[in-house]
Structures are given as structure tokens and as C-alpha cells.
Design a protein around this motif. Structure first.
Motif, PDB file in Angstrom:
ATOM      1  N   PHE A  13       0.823  -1.210   0.000  1.00  0.00           N
ATOM      2  CA  PHE A  13       0.000   0.000   0.000  1.00  0.00           C
ATOM      3  C   PHE A  13       0.857   1.260   0.000  1.00  0.00           C
ATOM      4  O   PHE A  13       0.495   2.270  -0.607  1.00  0.00           O
ATOM      5  CB  PHE A  13      -1.000  -0.006   1.160  1.00  0.00           C
ATOM      6  CG  PHE A  13      -2.208  -0.847   0.867  1.00  0.00           C
ATOM      7  CD1 PHE A  13      -3.173  -0.410  -0.022  1.00  0.00           C
ATOM      8  CD2 PHE A  13      -2.370  -2.085   1.480  1.00  0.00           C
ATOM      9  CE1 PHE A  13      -4.295  -1.180  -0.304  1.00  0.00           C
ATOM     10  CE2 PHE A  13      -3.489  -2.869   1.203  1.00  0.00           C
ATOM     11  CZ  PHE A  13      -4.448  -2.415   0.308  1.00  0.00           C
ATOM     12  N   TRP A  14       2.027   1.212   0.648  1.00  0.00           N
ATOM     13  CA  TRP A  14       2.939   2.354   0.628  1.00  0.00           C
ATOM     14  C   TRP A  14       3.429   2.609  -0.796  1.00  0.00           C
ATOM     15  O   TRP A  14       3.449   3.755  -1.258  1.00  0.00           O
ATOM     16  CB  TRP A  14       4.108   2.107   1.575  1.00  0.00           C
ATOM     17  CG  TRP A  14       5.055   3.266   1.636  1.00  0.00           C
ATOM     18  CD1 TRP A  14       4.916   4.395   2.385  1.00  0.00           C
ATOM     19  CD2 TRP A  14       6.271   3.401   0.907  1.00  0.00           C
ATOM     20  NE1 TRP A  14       5.989   5.238   2.166  1.00  0.00           N
ATOM     21  CE2 TRP A  14       6.828   4.651   1.261  1.00  0.00           C
ATOM     22  CE3 TRP A  14       6.943   2.590   0.005  1.00  0.00           C
ATOM     23  CZ2 TRP A  14       8.029   5.110   0.727  1.00  0.00           C
ATOM     24  CZ3 TRP A  14       8.138   3.047  -0.535  1.00  0.00           C
ATOM     25  CH2 TRP A  14       8.676   4.296  -0.170  1.00  0.00           C
ATOM     26  N   VAL A  87      -6.081 -12.006  -2.028  1.00  0.00           N
ATOM     27  CA  VAL A  87      -6.314 -12.149  -0.588  1.00  0.00           C
ATOM     28  C   VAL A  87      -6.464 -10.834   0.169  1.00  0.00           C
ATOM     29  O   VAL A  87      -6.981 -10.830   1.280  1.00  0.00           O
ATOM     30  CB  VAL A  87      -5.213 -12.998   0.092  1.00  0.00           C
ATOM     31  CG1 VAL A  87      -5.199 -14.413  -0.461  1.00  0.00           C
ATOM     32  CG2 VAL A  87      -3.852 -12.361  -0.041  1.00  0.00           C
ATOM     33  N   ILE A  88      -6.030  -9.717  -0.415  1.00  0.00           N
ATOM     34  CA  ILE A  88      -6.129  -8.436   0.286  1.00  0.00           C
ATOM     35  C   ILE A  88      -7.404  -7.740  -0.165  1.00  0.00           C
ATOM     36  O   ILE A  88      -7.562  -7.397  -1.340  1.00  0.00           O
ATOM     37  CB  ILE A  88      -4.903  -7.544   0.002  1.00  0.00           C
ATOM     38  CG1 ILE A  88      -3.634  -8.204   0.515  1.00  0.00           C
ATOM     39  CG2 ILE A  88      -5.102  -6.174   0.662  1.00  0.00           C
ATOM     40  CD1 ILE A  88      -2.366  -7.463   0.140  1.00  0.00           C
ATOM     41  N   GLU A  89      -8.275  -7.537   0.785  1.00  0.00           N
ATOM     42  CA  GLU A  89      -9.534  -6.863   0.480  1.00  0.00           C
ATOM     43  C   GLU A  89      -9.246  -5.418   0.067  1.00  0.00           C
ATOM     44  O   GLU A  89      -8.486  -4.705   0.714  1.00  0.00           O
ATOM     45  CB  GLU A  89     -10.449  -6.877   1.703  1.00  0.00           C
ATOM     46  CG  GLU A  89     -11.851  -6.434   1.387  1.00  0.00           C
ATOM     47  CD  GLU A  89     -12.788  -6.657   2.554  1.00  0.00           C
ATOM     48  OE1 GLU A  89     -13.620  -5.764   2.773  1.00  0.00           O
ATOM     49  OE2 GLU A  89     -12.664  -7.695   3.226  1.00  0.00           O
ATOM     50  N   GLY A  90      -9.820  -5.009  -1.048  1.00  0.00           N
ATOM     51  CA  GLY A  90      -9.636  -3.653  -1.545  1.00  0.00           C
ATOM     52  C   GLY A  90      -8.339  -3.426  -2.287  1.00  0.00           C
ATOM     53  O   GLY A  90      -7.952  -2.283  -2.520  1.00  0.00           O
ATOM     54  N   ALA A  91      -7.654  -4.507  -2.643  1.00  0.00           N
ATOM     55  CA  ALA A  91      -6.411  -4.362  -3.402  1.00  0.00           C
ATOM     56  C   ALA A  91      -6.718  -3.737  -4.766  1.00  0.00           C
ATOM     57  O   ALA A  91      -7.595  -4.199  -5.479  1.00  0.00           O
ATOM     58  CB  ALA A  91      -5.735  -5.717  -3.579  1.00  0.00           C
ATOM     59  N   PRO A  92      -5.995  -2.685  -5.118  1.00  0.00           N
ATOM     60  CA  PRO A  92      -6.250  -2.043  -6.408  1.00  0.00           C
ATOM     61  C   PRO A  92      -5.708  -2.895  -7.556  1.00  0.00           C
ATOM     62  O   PRO A  92      -4.646  -3.498  -7.445  1.00  0.00           O
ATOM     63  CB  PRO A  92      -5.475  -0.724  -6.303  1.00  0.00           C
ATOM     64  CG  PRO A  92      -4.433  -0.963  -5.280  1.00  0.00           C
ATOM     65  CD  PRO A  92      -4.962  -2.007  -4.340  1.00  0.00           C
ATOM     66  N   VAL A  93      -6.463  -2.954  -8.629  1.00  0.00           N
ATOM     67  CA  VAL A  93      -6.011  -3.668  -9.822  1.00  0.00           C
ATOM     68  C   VAL A  93      -6.147  -2.743 -11.025  1.00  0.00           C
ATOM     69  O   VAL A  93      -6.988  -1.851 -11.039  1.00  0.00           O
ATOM     70  CB  VAL A  93      -6.795  -4.983 -10.065  1.00  0.00           C
ATOM     71  CG1 VAL A  93      -6.541  -5.987  -8.970  1.00  0.00           C
ATOM     72  CG2 VAL A  93      -8.275  -4.719 -10.222  1.00  0.00           C
ATOM     73  N   VAL A  94      -5.311  -2.957 -12.005  1.00  0.00           N
ATOM     74  CA  VAL A  94      -5.375  -2.204 -13.250  1.00  0.00           C
ATOM     75  C   VAL A  94      -6.220  -3.023 -14.211  1.00  0.00           C
ATOM     76  O   VAL A  94      -5.833  -4.125 -14.611  1.00  0.00           O
ATOM     77  CB  VAL A  94      -3.966  -1.946 -13.820  1.00  0.00           C
ATOM     78  CG1 VAL A  94      -4.037  -1.227 -15.158  1.00  0.00           C
ATOM     79  CG2 VAL A  94      -3.132  -1.149 -12.820  1.00  0.00           C
ATOM     80  N   ARG A 142       5.695  -5.649 -10.255  1.00  0.00           N
ATOM     81  CA  ARG A 142       4.965  -6.800  -9.709  1.00  0.00           C
ATOM     82  C   ARG A 142       4.307  -6.440  -8.382  1.00  0.00           C
ATOM     83  O   ARG A 142       3.202  -6.886  -8.085  1.00  0.00           O
ATOM     84  CB  ARG A 142       5.886  -8.016  -9.522  1.00  0.00           C
ATOM     85  CG  ARG A 142       6.726  -8.403 -10.713  1.00  0.00           C
ATOM     86  CD  ARG A 142       6.024  -8.301 -12.043  1.00  0.00           C
ATOM     87  NE  ARG A 142       5.088  -9.385 -12.234  1.00  0.00           N
ATOM     88  CZ  ARG A 142       4.181  -9.420 -13.201  1.00  0.00           C
ATOM     89  NH1 ARG A 142       4.086  -8.454 -14.059  1.00  0.00           N
ATOM     90  NH2 ARG A 142       3.353 -10.426 -13.302  1.00  0.00           N
ATOM     91  N   MET A 143       4.989  -5.622  -7.586  1.00  0.00           N
ATOM     92  CA  MET A 143       4.406  -5.187  -6.314  1.00  0.00           C
ATOM     93  C   MET A 143       3.359  -4.096  -6.538  1.00  0.00           C
ATOM     94  O   MET A 143       2.301  -4.129  -5.920  1.00  0.00           O
ATOM     95  CB  MET A 143       5.507  -4.691  -5.372  1.00  0.00           C
ATOM     96  CG  MET A 143       6.452  -5.785  -4.923  1.00  0.00           C
ATOM     97  SD  MET A 143       7.731  -5.207  -3.778  1.00  0.00           S
ATOM     98  CE  MET A 143       8.733  -4.172  -4.833  1.00  0.00           C
ATOM     99  N   TYR A 144       3.659  -3.148  -7.406  1.00  0.00           N
ATOM    100  CA  TYR A 144       2.728  -2.057  -7.696  1.00  0.00           C
ATOM    101  C   TYR A 144       1.377  -2.603  -8.157  1.00  0.00           C
ATOM    102  O   TYR A 144       0.331  -2.076  -7.800  1.00  0.00           O
ATOM    103  CB  TYR A 144       3.328  -1.146  -8.773  1.00  0.00           C
ATOM    104  CG  TYR A 144       2.429  -0.005  -9.180  1.00  0.00           C
ATOM    105  CD1 TYR A 144       2.453   1.197  -8.478  1.00  0.00           C
ATOM    106  CD2 TYR A 144       1.563  -0.129 -10.257  1.00  0.00           C
ATOM    107  CE1 TYR A 144       1.624   2.249  -8.836  1.00  0.00           C
ATOM    108  CE2 TYR A 144       0.728   0.918 -10.628  1.00  0.00           C
ATOM    109  CZ  TYR A 144       0.768   2.105  -9.920  1.00  0.00           C
ATOM    110  OH  TYR A 144      -0.065   3.141 -10.280  1.00  0.00           O
TER     111      TYR A 144
END
Length: 186
Positions: A13-14, A87-94, A142-144
Motif C-alpha cells: 500500500f505504501w 487475498v487483500i480486500e480492496g487491493a487495487p487492480v489495473v 509486480r508489487m505495484y
């Protein structure tokens, strides 16, 4: 293990604070480019064709094959870590990208690119530094994109360096031992 997961999520998230339309466009274009099989096949063919780059190209091929086997065939199926965007709720995706559904650990892209960069560095240090820079951008992407946790990327990078160096040593041994008699392989 909980501490690693918590740190991984915070780092993701950072890093994503850099998000915006320009960054998303760049990462989408970059990811599409590095996933183009024809690009890599063309570069490999050109490298094998050119006598001066033949051994470096062969060594990169050996390193990448080893990385695929170790990372994608063995480790991903032993560890079975689910990808962060799942697995992360609200993870942003492109939305423009197709996200993989395979396991997350280790990051295959980081593994392959750091293995290749290490091979290049072993043969030509200045060019190798540029290759490490490209590998770092791949790891960041990959992290972004929330495709991998930072620990997946770190493991892929460390394993890549080790496999790349091992491939270099093996290919140097093979070159001296078996191929130096034939001028075609010099």
C-alpha cells in the motif's frame, strides 16, 4: 510469519501511493512489453546469431530455464502462497491487465530478470548494471500491481542472482571443457 505478511501488506500500500493515471499507463505498457514472448524469442535468436553474444545468450537461456523450473514448477507448488490481489480486500487492480491465477511465491518475473541480469553482469559489468536496473523496475511493477508480495519479489531476486551466477559458472565450465575445440561456439 504474521509479521512478514503484515509488513508485506504495508509495503504494497505504501508503494501504491505512487498510483495515478500516468503511472498506471506506464506500468500497463511496461508489463505488456515484458510479457511479449515474441520479443524475447527475437532477442534470443539475434543473440544466438551474433557470434560475439552467443555465449551470453546461451547462458541467459540456461539461467531462465533453471529459474522457470525452480520457481514455477517446484517452489510455487510447494509454498502455494495466494497472490495479494486475491487475498487483500480492496487491493487495487489495473483493469487493462490480465492478472495471473498461479501462486505468488517466488515472483517468477523477478526470478527470471535477476537471473538474466546476473548473467549479463558476469560477462559485461556495465551492461549488467543496466540489466539490474531493468530487473528492479520489473520487481517494482509486480508489487505495484499487487501481483506479488514484497517477500515474493525479494525471494525471486535473491534466487535469480544465485541461479544466474550458477548458470554462468556452469556455462563457462562447459565452454572451456567441451566447446572450445569447435570455433563455431566461441
Amino acid at each position: 510469519m504474521e509479521w512478514i505478511l503484515s509488513t508485506d501488506v504495508h509495503v504494497l500500500f505504501w508503494l501504491h501511493r505512487l498510483a495515478g493515471p500516468h503511472m498506471n499507463s506506464f506500468i500497463t505498457l511496461f508489463t505488456t512489453g515484458i510479457n511479449c514472448l515474441w520479443l524475447w524469442l527475437g532477442l534470443a535468436a539475434a543473440g544466438l546469431w551474433n557470434r560475439r553474444s552467443r555465449w551470453i545468450t546461451l547462458t541467459i537461456i540456461v539461467a531462465v530455464i533453471a529459474a522457470v523450473f525452480i520457481g514455477d514448477v517446484v517452489l510455487k507448488h510447494v509454498v502455494m502462497r495466494i497472490r495479494p490481489y486475491i487475498v487483500i480486500e480492496g487491493a487495487p487492480v489495473v483493469e487493462a491487465l490480465k492478472y495471473p491465477v498461479s501462486y505468488s511465491f517466488p515472483s517468477g518475473h523477478s526470478f527470471f530478470f535477476f537471473a538474466g541480469a546476473t548473467v549479463i553482469y558476469c560477462y559485461r559489468q556495465r551492461l549488467g548494471i543496466l540489466a539490474y536496473g531493468l530487473a528492479a523496475v520489473v520487481a517494482f511493477s509486480r508489487m505495484y500491481l499487487f501481483m506479488h508480495f514484497p517477500s515474493d519479489v525479494l525471494a525471486g531476486a535473491v534466487l535469480g542472482v544465485g541461479v544466474g551466477y550458477g548458470a554462468y559458472r556452469i556455462c563457462q565450465y562447459a565452454k572451456k571443457r567441451f566447446f572450445m575445440r569447435h570455433s563455431l561456439y566461441r
